[in-house]
Design a protein around this motif. Structure first.
Motif, short mmCIF file in Angstrom:
data_model
loop_
_atom_site.label_atom_id
_atom_site.label_comp_id
_atom_site.label_asym_id
_atom_site.label_seq_id
_atom_site.Cartn_x
_atom_site.Cartn_y
_atom_site.Cartn_z
N ASP A 1 -1.47 8.07 -1.39
CA ASP A 1 -1.85 7.16 -2.48
C ASP A 1 -0.58 6.50 -3.02
O ASP A 1 0.45 7.16 -3.20
CB ASP A 1 -2.54 7.97 -3.58
N ARG A 2 -0.64 5.21 -3.29
CA ARG A 2 0.56 4.50 -3.72
C ARG A 2 1.21 5.13 -4.94
O ARG A 2 2.44 5.20 -5.05
CB ARG A 2 0.22 3.02 -4.02
N ARG A 3 0.40 5.60 -5.88
CA ARG A 3 0.96 6.21 -7.09
C ARG A 3 1.79 7.45 -6.76
O ARG A 3 2.83 7.70 -7.38
CB ARG A 3 -0.17 6.60 -8.04
N VAL A 4 1.36 8.22 -5.78
CA VAL A 4 2.07 9.43 -5.37
C VAL A 4 3.37 9.08 -4.66
O VAL A 4 4.44 9.64 -4.93
CB VAL A 4 1.17 10.30 -4.46
N ALA B 1 0.32 15.07 -5.41
CA ALA B 1 -1.10 14.73 -5.32
C ALA B 1 -1.98 15.89 -5.78
O ALA B 1 -2.91 15.72 -6.59
CB ALA B 1 -1.45 14.33 -3.89
N ARG C 1 -0.55 9.09 10.16
CA ARG C 1 -0.50 10.26 9.28
C ARG C 1 0.26 11.41 9.94
O ARG C 1 0.97 12.15 9.26
CB ARG C 1 -1.91 10.69 8.89
N SER D 1 0.84 -1.19 0.00
CA SER D 1 0.00 0.00 0.00
C SER D 1 0.88 1.25 0.00
O SER D 1 2.09 1.19 0.29
CB SER D 1 -0.89 0.01 1.24
N GLY D 2 0.28 2.39 -0.30
CA GLY D 2 1.02 3.65 -0.29
C GLY D 2 1.67 3.93 1.05
O GLY D 2 2.87 4.25 1.11
N ILE E 1 -5.10 13.88 -7.27
CA ILE E 1 -5.21 12.72 -6.39
C ILE E 1 -5.44 13.22 -4.98
O ILE E 1 -4.68 14.05 -4.47
CB ILE E 1 -3.94 11.84 -6.47
N GLU E 2 -6.46 12.73 -4.33
CA GLU E 2 -6.88 13.28 -3.04
C GLU E 2 -5.89 13.02 -1.92
O GLU E 2 -5.64 13.89 -1.08
CB GLU E 2 -8.24 12.70 -2.66
N ASP E 3 -5.31 11.83 -1.88
CA ASP E 3 -4.49 11.42 -0.74
C ASP E 3 -3.01 11.46 -1.08
O ASP E 3 -2.56 10.76 -2.00
CB ASP E 3 -4.88 10.00 -0.33
#
Length: 291
Positions: free
Chosen positions: A106-109, A96, A79, A39-40, A101-103
């Motif tokens: 996020d794994r992509r970020v 983000a 967090r 996960s991110g 991207i909201e978070d």
């Protein structure tokens, strides 16, 4: 990673593992190989914990931060710990926010910042420049214009941009009494890659390319073995490894196993920012180091 000289952090990191494990190539017995993606938040811990364990950045309670990575738990407490990384967190927010991207976790970020992916090229120079202005203009003073050059020249919010174009250690390469230590910090702070040559217990021997300084340019040397940590008492953050795997490393820790896509991205963005620091900017790191 933050500037340790500006925050009272130690200039000398804890000793690194430098000797290969004894007893030859031993592969631990295990079941079917895990292939799922972390996960991110877990990925963030894998990359952020190594400097945090040395006291360079992030929360003071590195053990609690490590436990979050081991358990995979995510709660408001996690967090808060993540936001204590004053170097990395604003980049996650920038990526983000600029890509819708909201978070920030996020794994992509998270992957974009530490390893690299196409999100970086969607952020845009204006957004990066505004972020640099908010974060560094006051702290850098007259030197801020030099930092901003990296954005204009094509820098993107990847960890290698922060290490090579923002981080102050690069300016110490021209000072004989600091050059060796500065090069070591730069090499260990960047996310580097290598191929697993041997495994034994909590360590791995990885063939990797160390950062080199010839007095004028920063380059990557020929592959050579280094011993890195993959777990402590068999408890680790990263995936199970096999000899031949490509892995990413931060300080003395293995962070993740790299696929061809992520390996190519890490190499690409590292090369992009090495090119900037070696001559893509008028006030490049070597130029500053050489006065």
């Amino acid at each position: 990673m933050d500037d340790p000289t500006a925050s009272g952090m130690p200039l000398s990191p804890a000793p690194l593992a430098t000797s290969p494990p004894t007893g030859g190539d031993v592969h631990p017995q295990r079941g079917e190989r895990h292939t799922e993606f972390a996960s991110g938040p877990t990925l963030f811990v894998r990359y952020a914990f190594p400097p945090n364990s040395h006291g360079y950045c992030g929360p003071g309670d590195s053990q609690s931060f490590l436990e979050y990575g081991v358990t995979g738990a995510v709660d408001p407490g996690f967090r808060l710990l993540a936001q204590a990384f004053a170097g990395a967190w604003p980049y996650l927010e920038l990526i983000a926010g600029a890509t819708g991207i909201e978070d920030p976790l996020d794994r992509r970020v998270v992957e974009a910042y530490w390893v690299g992916n196409p999100l970086l090229d969607r952020v845009g120079a204006t957004n990066i420049g505004n972020s640099m202005d908010d974060r560094f203009r006051f702290r850098a003073g007259p030197r801020f214009s030099n930092l901003a050059e990296g954005v204009v020249a094509g820098g993107v919010p990847h960890h290698s941009f922060h290490v090579f174009c923002i981080y102050p250690w690069i300016g110490l390469l021209g000072e004989d009494r600091h050059a060796e230590h500065a090069l070591m910090v730069l090499d260990r702070c960047r996310i580097r890659w290598g191929r697993v040559a041997a495994l034994q217990g909590d360590q791995a021997v990885v063939e990797s390319q160390a950062l080199q300084w010839d007095g004028r340019r920063l380059t990557l040397g020929e592959p050579a073995p280094e011993t890195v940590v993959r777990s402590v008492d068999r408890v680790g953050l990263g995936p199970e490894l096999e000899v031949g795997d490509w892995v990413s490393m931060h300080w003395e820790w293995v962070c993740d196993r790299l696929e061809p896509r992520t390996l190519a991205a890490l190499k690409h963005y590292t090369a992009q920012h090495l090119a900037l620091v070696n001559g893509g900017m008028e006030h490049s790191g070597p130029a500053l180091a050489l006065g």
